[in-house]
Design an enzyme around this catalytic site. Structure first.
Site, PDB file in Angstrom:
ATOM      1  N   MET A 123      12.286  24.124   1.552  1.00  0.00           N
ATOM      2  CA  MET A 123      11.552  23.264   0.629  1.00  0.00           C
ATOM      3  C   MET A 123      12.496  22.448  -0.259  1.00  0.00           C
ATOM      4  O   MET A 123      12.238  21.279  -0.546  1.00  0.00           O
ATOM      5  CB  MET A 123      10.611  24.111  -0.246  1.00  0.00           C
ATOM      6  N   TYR A 147      16.302  30.042   7.188  1.00  0.00           N
ATOM      7  CA  TYR A 147      15.065  30.701   7.617  1.00  0.00           C
ATOM      8  C   TYR A 147      15.017  30.821   9.138  1.00  0.00           C
ATOM      9  O   TYR A 147      15.294  29.853   9.851  1.00  0.00           O
ATOM     10  CB  TYR A 147      13.845  29.901   7.160  1.00  0.00           C
ATOM     11  N   LYS A 161       0.849  -1.202   0.000  1.00  0.00           N
ATOM     12  CA  LYS A 161       0.000   0.000   0.000  1.00  0.00           C
ATOM     13  C   LYS A 161       0.884   1.250   0.000  1.00  0.00           C
ATOM     14  O   LYS A 161       2.094   1.168   0.252  1.00  0.00           O
ATOM     15  CB  LYS A 161      -0.903  -0.027   1.238  1.00  0.00           C
ATOM     16  N   ARG A 176      -9.879  -0.150  16.293  1.00  0.00           N
ATOM     17  CA  ARG A 176      -9.922   0.708  15.117  1.00  0.00           C
ATOM     18  C   ARG A 176     -11.038   0.158  14.237  1.00  0.00           C
ATOM     19  O   ARG A 176     -12.173   0.565  14.415  1.00  0.00           O
ATOM     20  CB  ARG A 176      -8.546   0.726  14.441  1.00  0.00           C
TER      21      ARG A 176
HETATM   22  C1  LIG Z   1      -0.191  -1.727   6.866  1.00  0.00           C
HETATM   23  C2  LIG Z   1      -0.721  -3.015   7.370  1.00  0.00           C
HETATM   24  C3  LIG Z   1       0.141  -4.099   7.584  1.00  0.00           C
HETATM   25  C4  LIG Z   1       1.648  -4.002   7.464  1.00  0.00           C
HETATM   26  O1  LIG Z   1       2.170  -3.455   8.656  1.00  0.00           O
HETATM   27  P1  LIG Z   1       3.737  -3.284   8.909  1.00  0.00           P
HETATM   28  O2  LIG Z   1       3.821  -2.739  10.278  1.00  0.00           O
HETATM   29  O3  LIG Z   1       4.214  -2.309   7.877  1.00  0.00           O
HETATM   30  O4  LIG Z   1       4.343  -4.620   8.728  1.00  0.00           O
HETATM   31  C5  LIG Z   1      -0.434  -5.314   7.953  1.00  0.00           C
HETATM   32  N1  LIG Z   1      -1.775  -5.423   8.141  1.00  0.00           N
HETATM   33  C6  LIG Z   1      -2.615  -4.385   7.988  1.00  0.00           C
HETATM   34  C7  LIG Z   1      -4.071  -4.575   8.234  1.00  0.00           C
HETATM   35  C8  LIG Z   1      -2.118  -3.143   7.611  1.00  0.00           C
HETATM   36  O5  LIG Z   1      -2.957  -2.106   7.471  1.00  0.00           O
END
Ligand SMILES: *Cc1c(COP(=O)(O)O)cnc(C)c1O
Length: 359
Positions: free
Chosen positions: A303, A255, A35, A132
């Site tokens: 930047m 800055y 992702k 969550r």
């Molecule tokens: C992002 C995610 C992972 C991977 O987690 P890492 O800590 O990067 O290994 C696994 N399961 C779910 C549901 C996630 O959202």
């Protein structure tokens, strides 16, 4: 010379890190999490390398991310980690052959009335303590029954949970989550572990493994770096010095003039900034490598540029190679200095930084 900021993506390191994950639970299916553009590394490049190295499947967070993988020629199985975001996505999920997480009543209802071209593989997300997304453990039985009865659903739903505190190996919450998971009937596939679960919790190394950050060569544990686990950084963020200034005692740099030269000294200017994803909140003292020599960041991050104290490397000249993180400088160290985590730094590398795949 074009602007020298580049991110080198070491696909051999991806294969090494996948092998480390695999070695912790050799018999289990391993689905690599790609992702957020593979945590900033380039989703298609990373996914291709991970599948070639033996990943059994891939995990993404949106249908668009899955579409980009399919458009890139990747036909490995893909799991949508939060499922679809609206019922209209169900036919697209089916057409792409995605497996979907079902975490909320509205998704369940949508699947019951959907008539996609092909049935979907589903995973019931159970909230064992992260609070969550997911169903409460006592809701899982009826949810599973309804999925089994839905014509849009293929086969037995899997059972998935996510660990909230696996990065702290002394934390009893993880044991409690595992215990809550095991009170549930598990007639089909199960999935528990992210990177911290795989590396730190033998009891979580069962069923489909979902490693993300460890594949990119970053430790999921605070106070540890990837090398402690045999992991190799995949992204090295590079640039060069574009100027070396000889400043006088009392000169304020950058800055806000937040850093003042205590003596006459050389100050290097590096082409990198928050426009590239280098964290603006990195304070003076954050490590930077110039010609492989560690020097401290000074003054504010702009930047497009940062400034570094070259008193520890007075021979450095314009054009000198600079490493912001990666090979030779774990991103974990930069993240700690900047008050964040490696995940955020890697995901935050912006589109203007070219990614070069190296093998
Ligand atoms: C992002 C995610 C992972 C991977 O987690 P890492 O800590 O990067 O290994 C696994 N399961 C779910 C549901 C996630 O959202």
């Amino acid at each position: 010379m074009t602007r020298p900021v580049r991110a080198a993506i070491d696909t051999r390191a991806l294969a090494n890190n996948l092998a480390v994950a695999r070695s912790r639970a050799p018999a289990e299916p391993l689905w690599a999490v790609v992702k957020a553009d593979a945590y900033g590394h380039g989703a298609v490049t990373a996914a291709r390398a991970l599948v070639a190295a033996g990943a059994d499947g891939l995990c993404v967070a949106s249908v668009e991310e899955a579409e980009a993988l399919r458009a890139g020629g990747i036909d490995a199985p893909i799991l949508l980690l939060e499922g679809f975001f609206e019922p209209a996505e169900i036919p697209r999920c089916a057409a792409l052959g995605l497996a979907v997480v079902v975490h909320a009543p509205w998704q369940l209802t949508a699947l019951e009335v959907a008539r996609p071209e092909w049935p979907l593989t589903t995973w019931v997300k159970v909230d064992t303590g992260m609070h969550r997304i997911g169903f409460h453990p006592e809701e899982v039985g009826p949810v599973r029954d309804r999925l089994r009865a839905a014509s849009a659903v293929a086969g037995e739903p899997g059972l998935m949970t996510h660990l909230a505190r696996a990065d702290d190996r002394s934390e009893p919450a993880t044991t409690n989550q595992l215990r809550a998971f095991d009170t549930l009937e598990q007639p089909g596939a199960v999935s528990i572990a992210n990177s911290a679960g795989i590396l730190g919790w033998p009891g979580a190394r069962r069923g489909l493994l979902r490693p993300g950050i460890m594949l990119y060569g970053v430790s999921p544990f605070p106070e540890e770096v990837a090398g402690d686990h045999g992991l190799v950084p995949v992204m090295t963020l590079h640039s060069r010095l574009i100027a070396v200034r000889r400043l006088a005692a009392g000169d304020a740099v950058g800055y806000g003039g937040t850093w003042t030269c205590p003596e006459a000294m050389p100050v290097g200017v590096v082409a990198i900034g928050y426009g590239d994803g280098y964290p603006r909140h990195a304070p003076s003292g954050t490590p930077v490598l110039v010609d492989g020599v560690e020097v401290p960041l000074i003054g504010r991050v702009s930047m497009d540029m940062i400034t570094v104290d070259l008193r520890g490397h007075p021979a450095a000249e314009p054009g000198a190679p600079v490493t912001l993180w990666g090979d030779g400088l774990p991103v974990e160290r930069v993240a700690t200095a900047a008050g964040t985590i490696g995940y955020e730094l890697l995901c935050g590398v912006t589109r203007r930084v070219p990614r070069d795949s190296i093998a």
